[in-house]
Design a protein around this motif. Structure first.
Motif, PDB file in Angstrom:
ATOM      1  N   MET A  60      91.437  -0.004  81.869  1.00  0.00           N
ATOM      2  CA  MET A  60      92.111  -0.609  83.012  1.00  0.00           C
ATOM      3  C   MET A  60      92.829   0.445  83.829  1.00  0.00           C
ATOM      4  SD  MET A  60      92.705  -3.307  84.732  1.00  0.00           S
ATOM      5  CE  MET A  60      92.331  -4.693  83.667  1.00  0.00           C
ATOM      6  N   ALA A  61      93.517   1.371  83.133  1.00  0.00           N
ATOM      7  CA  ALA A  61      94.225   2.432  83.847  1.00  0.00           C
ATOM      8  C   ALA A  61      93.246   3.313  84.608  1.00  0.00           C
ATOM      9  CB  ALA A  61      95.037   3.260  82.865  1.00  0.00           C
ATOM     10  N   GLN A  62      92.107   3.623  83.973  1.00  0.00           N
ATOM     11  CA  GLN A  62      91.095   4.427  84.653  1.00  0.00           C
ATOM     12  C   GLN A  62      90.572   3.695  85.882  1.00  0.00           C
ATOM     13  OE1 GLN A  62      88.001   5.458  81.931  1.00  0.00           O
ATOM     14  NE2 GLN A  62      89.242   6.939  80.816  1.00  0.00           N
ATOM     15  N   GLY A  63      90.353   2.390  85.719  1.00  0.00           N
ATOM     16  CA  GLY A  63      89.832   1.601  86.827  1.00  0.00           C
ATOM     17  C   GLY A  63      90.796   1.544  87.990  1.00  0.00           C
ATOM     18  N   LEU A  64      92.079   1.318  87.703  1.00  0.00           N
ATOM     19  CA  LEU A  64      93.074   1.243  88.761  1.00  0.00           C
ATOM     20  C   LEU A  64      93.167   2.565  89.522  1.00  0.00           C
ATOM     21  CD1 LEU A  64      95.883  -0.771  86.947  1.00  0.00           C
ATOM     22  CD2 LEU A  64      94.375  -1.583  88.778  1.00  0.00           C
ATOM     23  N   LYS A  65      93.007   3.674  88.791  1.00  0.00           N
ATOM     24  CA  LYS A  65      93.053   4.977  89.434  1.00  0.00           C
ATOM     25  C   LYS A  65      91.902   5.127  90.420  1.00  0.00           C
ATOM     26  CE  LYS A  65      93.651   9.869  88.280  1.00  0.00           C
ATOM     27  NZ  LYS A  65      93.727  10.851  87.167  1.00  0.00           N
TER      28      LYS A  65
ATOM     29  N   SER B  32      89.385  -3.035  89.407  1.00  0.00           N
ATOM     30  CA  SER B  32      90.087  -3.875  88.429  1.00  0.00           C
ATOM     31  C   SER B  32      89.399  -3.865  87.083  1.00  0.00           C
ATOM     32  CB  SER B  32      90.160  -5.315  88.939  1.00  0.00           C
ATOM     33  OG  SER B  32      88.861  -5.900  88.972  1.00  0.00           O
ATOM     34  N   MET B  33      88.153  -3.357  87.031  1.00  0.00           N
ATOM     35  CA  MET B  33      87.333  -3.329  85.813  1.00  0.00           C
ATOM     36  C   MET B  33      87.060  -4.738  85.288  1.00  0.00           C
ATOM     37  SD  MET B  33      86.729  -0.182  85.754  1.00  0.00           S
ATOM     38  CE  MET B  33      85.744  -0.071  84.252  1.00  0.00           C
ATOM     39  N   THR B  34      86.985  -5.693  86.199  1.00  0.00           N
ATOM     40  CA  THR B  34      86.610  -7.064  85.829  1.00  0.00           C
ATOM     41  C   THR B  34      85.531  -7.556  86.789  1.00  0.00           C
ATOM     42  OG1 THR B  34      88.345  -8.042  87.220  1.00  0.00           O
ATOM     43  CG2 THR B  34      88.884  -7.673  84.899  1.00  0.00           C
ATOM     44  N   ILE B  35      84.652  -8.399  86.287  1.00  0.00           N
ATOM     45  CA  ILE B  35      83.689  -9.085  87.146  1.00  0.00           C
ATOM     46  C   ILE B  35      83.878 -10.582  86.962  1.00  0.00           C
ATOM     47  CG2 ILE B  35      82.034  -7.191  87.045  1.00  0.00           C
ATOM     48  CD1 ILE B  35      80.338  -8.974  85.168  1.00  0.00           C
ATOM     49  N   GLY B  36      83.632 -11.323  88.013  1.00  0.00           N
ATOM     50  CA  GLY B  36      83.719 -12.785  87.945  1.00  0.00           C
ATOM     51  C   GLY B  36      82.351 -13.383  87.738  1.00  0.00           C
ATOM     52  N   ILE B  37      82.289 -14.433  86.930  1.00  0.00           N
ATOM     53  CA  ILE B  37      81.026 -15.129  86.673  1.00  0.00           C
ATOM     54  C   ILE B  37      81.216 -16.604  86.987  1.00  0.00           C
ATOM     55  CG2 ILE B  37      79.221 -15.630  84.998  1.00  0.00           C
ATOM     56  CD1 ILE B  37      80.260 -13.246  83.370  1.00  0.00           C
ATOM     57  N   VAL B  38      80.406 -17.126  87.892  1.00  0.00           N
ATOM     58  CA  VAL B  38      80.448 -18.541  88.236  1.00  0.00           C
ATOM     59  C   VAL B  38      79.269 -19.231  87.574  1.00  0.00           C
ATOM     60  CG1 VAL B  38      80.507 -20.256  90.088  1.00  0.00           C
ATOM     61  CG2 VAL B  38      81.496 -17.993  90.463  1.00  0.00           C
ATOM     62  N   VAL B  39      79.544 -20.090  86.593  1.00  0.00           N
ATOM     63  CA  VAL B  39      78.503 -20.906  85.967  1.00  0.00           C
ATOM     64  C   VAL B  39      78.656 -22.323  86.500  1.00  0.00           C
ATOM     65  CG1 VAL B  39      78.500 -19.466  83.902  1.00  0.00           C
ATOM     66  CG2 VAL B  39      79.887 -21.519  83.955  1.00  0.00           C
ATOM     67  N   GLN B  40      77.685 -23.169  86.213  1.00  0.00           N
ATOM     68  CA  GLN B  40      77.779 -24.551  86.689  1.00  0.00           C
ATOM     69  C   GLN B  40      78.258 -25.505  85.612  1.00  0.00           C
ATOM     70  OE1 GLN B  40      77.566 -24.980  89.895  1.00  0.00           O
ATOM     71  NE2 GLN B  40      77.104 -22.801  90.024  1.00  0.00           N
ATOM     72  N   ASP B  41      77.991 -25.184  84.363  1.00  0.00           N
ATOM     73  CA  ASP B  41      78.396 -26.052  83.253  1.00  0.00           C
ATOM     74  C   ASP B  41      78.624 -25.179  82.029  1.00  0.00           C
ATOM     75  OD1 ASP B  41      78.787 -27.926  81.284  1.00  0.00           O
ATOM     76  OD2 ASP B  41      76.952 -29.058  81.670  1.00  0.00           O
ATOM     77  N   ILE B  42      79.883 -24.895  81.741  1.00  0.00           N
ATOM     78  CA  ILE B  42      80.206 -23.991  80.644  1.00  0.00           C
ATOM     79  C   ILE B  42      79.695 -24.504  79.309  1.00  0.00           C
ATOM     80  CG2 ILE B  42      82.141 -23.002  79.328  1.00  0.00           C
ATOM     81  CD1 ILE B  42      83.667 -22.755  81.940  1.00  0.00           C
ATOM     82  N   SER B  43      79.587 -25.828  79.158  1.00  0.00           N
ATOM     83  CA  SER B  43      79.162 -26.412  77.884  1.00  0.00           C
ATOM     84  C   SER B  43      77.649 -26.381  77.688  1.00  0.00           C
ATOM     85  CB  SER B  43      79.649 -27.863  77.781  1.00  0.00           C
ATOM     86  OG  SER B  43      79.028 -28.680  78.773  1.00  0.00           O
TER      87      SER B  43
END
Length: 345
Positions: free
Chosen positions: A65-70, A74-85
């Motif tokens: 995270m520190a490396q990413g901020l530098k 953010s070192m995160t990606i978002g994933i949009v699914v339609q039905d988590i179950s």
């Protein structure tokens, strides 16, 4: 300022190992260690190996995270699914998770519930949370909306044929997949083939219905609207579809379901009516979910490369984020013949 990290074996009371300590053990400068870690160092293999050995010896685990901020990430990606179950999305998420291993990236998963307004809200939320990119697994929003959001964050989406610098889509040939399934039944001698569709406003479902009708047309089998029953990709709709076919006294020898979950429901309804599969009715699904190998009997279905889709989509997104080229390709759909289909007597 020293870069601090947490050691995987250190006690909570012990001071964490620092990059300077790794550099001392390796006999190089701290800046060299840092550049080797972020992939920008041009050093000899011996020097690189010395740093790797020092990392192992000191239990060094970089604070990603520190490396990413530098680097402004953010070192995160978002994933949009339609039905988590849904096991459909679960298998794809396994591919995403495996592709993220060792990259320093973490994922944030949200659900759109097959609702365009919710998908837009979730994407805006992910952008507000400063994710570095977004994977959109299917969905209802338009390609135009995807391209608009990609101006803010790179997006990789399944079920779309788009290709720009910041947006990439992967689209499988659903029509051909359904054609494979129905053609298999026709080759086994079936002529009265029922079809359980997906939701009317779902493009994948519409393409699979087109594949069904094309296979019938090419075999000179008349299309009968009464054999087509709308489902919603869930098990309960498969049950309802079979019940409807019998209540309306339709004659058929095989069923092609637009997805495996609908096929599971259809199988249960047939079982409760005392109808044997495949001796009395042949059944084909679409997806090849992990559980389809263990149904009774094991389900003949069209295999979607769900795990590979998740893995490739993730690698493609990370390449876009890092400004790198990625030659993205996924395996084609294929028919997996198991034990729910049988040749007509």
């Amino acid at each position: 300022m020293n870069q601090q990290i947490n050691s995987s074996t250190n006690d909570s009371n012990e001071a964490p190992t620092t990059l300077i300590e790794v550099a001392r053990v390796a006999g190089v400068s701290p800046s060299t260690v840092s550049r080797i870690l972020n992939g920008t160092a041009k050093v000899s293999e011996d020097k690189r190996q010395a740093v790797m050995d020092a990392i192992a010896k000191t239990n060094f685990a970089p604070n990603q995270m520190a490396q990413g901020l530098k680097k402004g990430k953010s070192m995160t990606i978002g994933i949009v699914v339609q039905d988590i179950s849904s096991p459909f999305f679960d298998e794809t998420l396994h591919g995403v998770d495996d592709a993220l291993k060792g990259t320093g990236y973490a994922s944030v998963i949200v659900s759109g519930h097959w609702n365009a307004a919710e998908e837009i809200e979730r994407i805006r939320l992910l952008i507000a949370r400063k994710v570095d990119g977004i994977i959109l697994l299917s969905g209802r929003i338009t390609d135009e909306s995807v391209l608009k959001f990609s101006q803010h964050r790179p997006i990789v989406s399944t079920g779309r044929a788009i290709h720009t610098d910041k947006a990439l889509g992967f689209k499988l040939d659903n029509e051909h997949g359904a054609w494979l399934a129905v053609r298999h039944l026709i080759e086994l001698g079936h002529r009265r083939i029922a079809f359980i569709t997906g939701p009317a406003n779902n493009c994948d479902a519409a393409e699979r219905l087109t594949g069904y009708t094309r296979a019938l047309r090419e075999a000179d089998i008349p299309f009968d609207q009464k054999l087509v029953v709308e489902g919603d990709f869930h098990e309960s709709s498969g049950m309802r579809a079979v019940n409807h076919l019998f209540e309306s006294q339709q004659q058929f020898t095989a069923i092609c379901a637009a997805n495996d979950l609908s096929a599971y429901g259809a199988r249960l309804s047939l079982y409760r009516k005392g109808i044997r599969v495949p001796e009395d009715i042949s059944l084909v699904g679409f997806d090849d979910l992990p559980g389809s190998s263990y149904t009774t009997p094991p389900l003949t279905t069209v295999k979607q490369p769900l795990y590979e889709i998740g893995r490739v989509a993730t690698k493609a997104l990370l390449s876009i984020i890092n400004g790198e080229h990625f030659d993205a390709s996924i395996p084609p759909l294929e028919l997996v013949v198991r034990e729910t289909t049988k040749r007509m007597r």
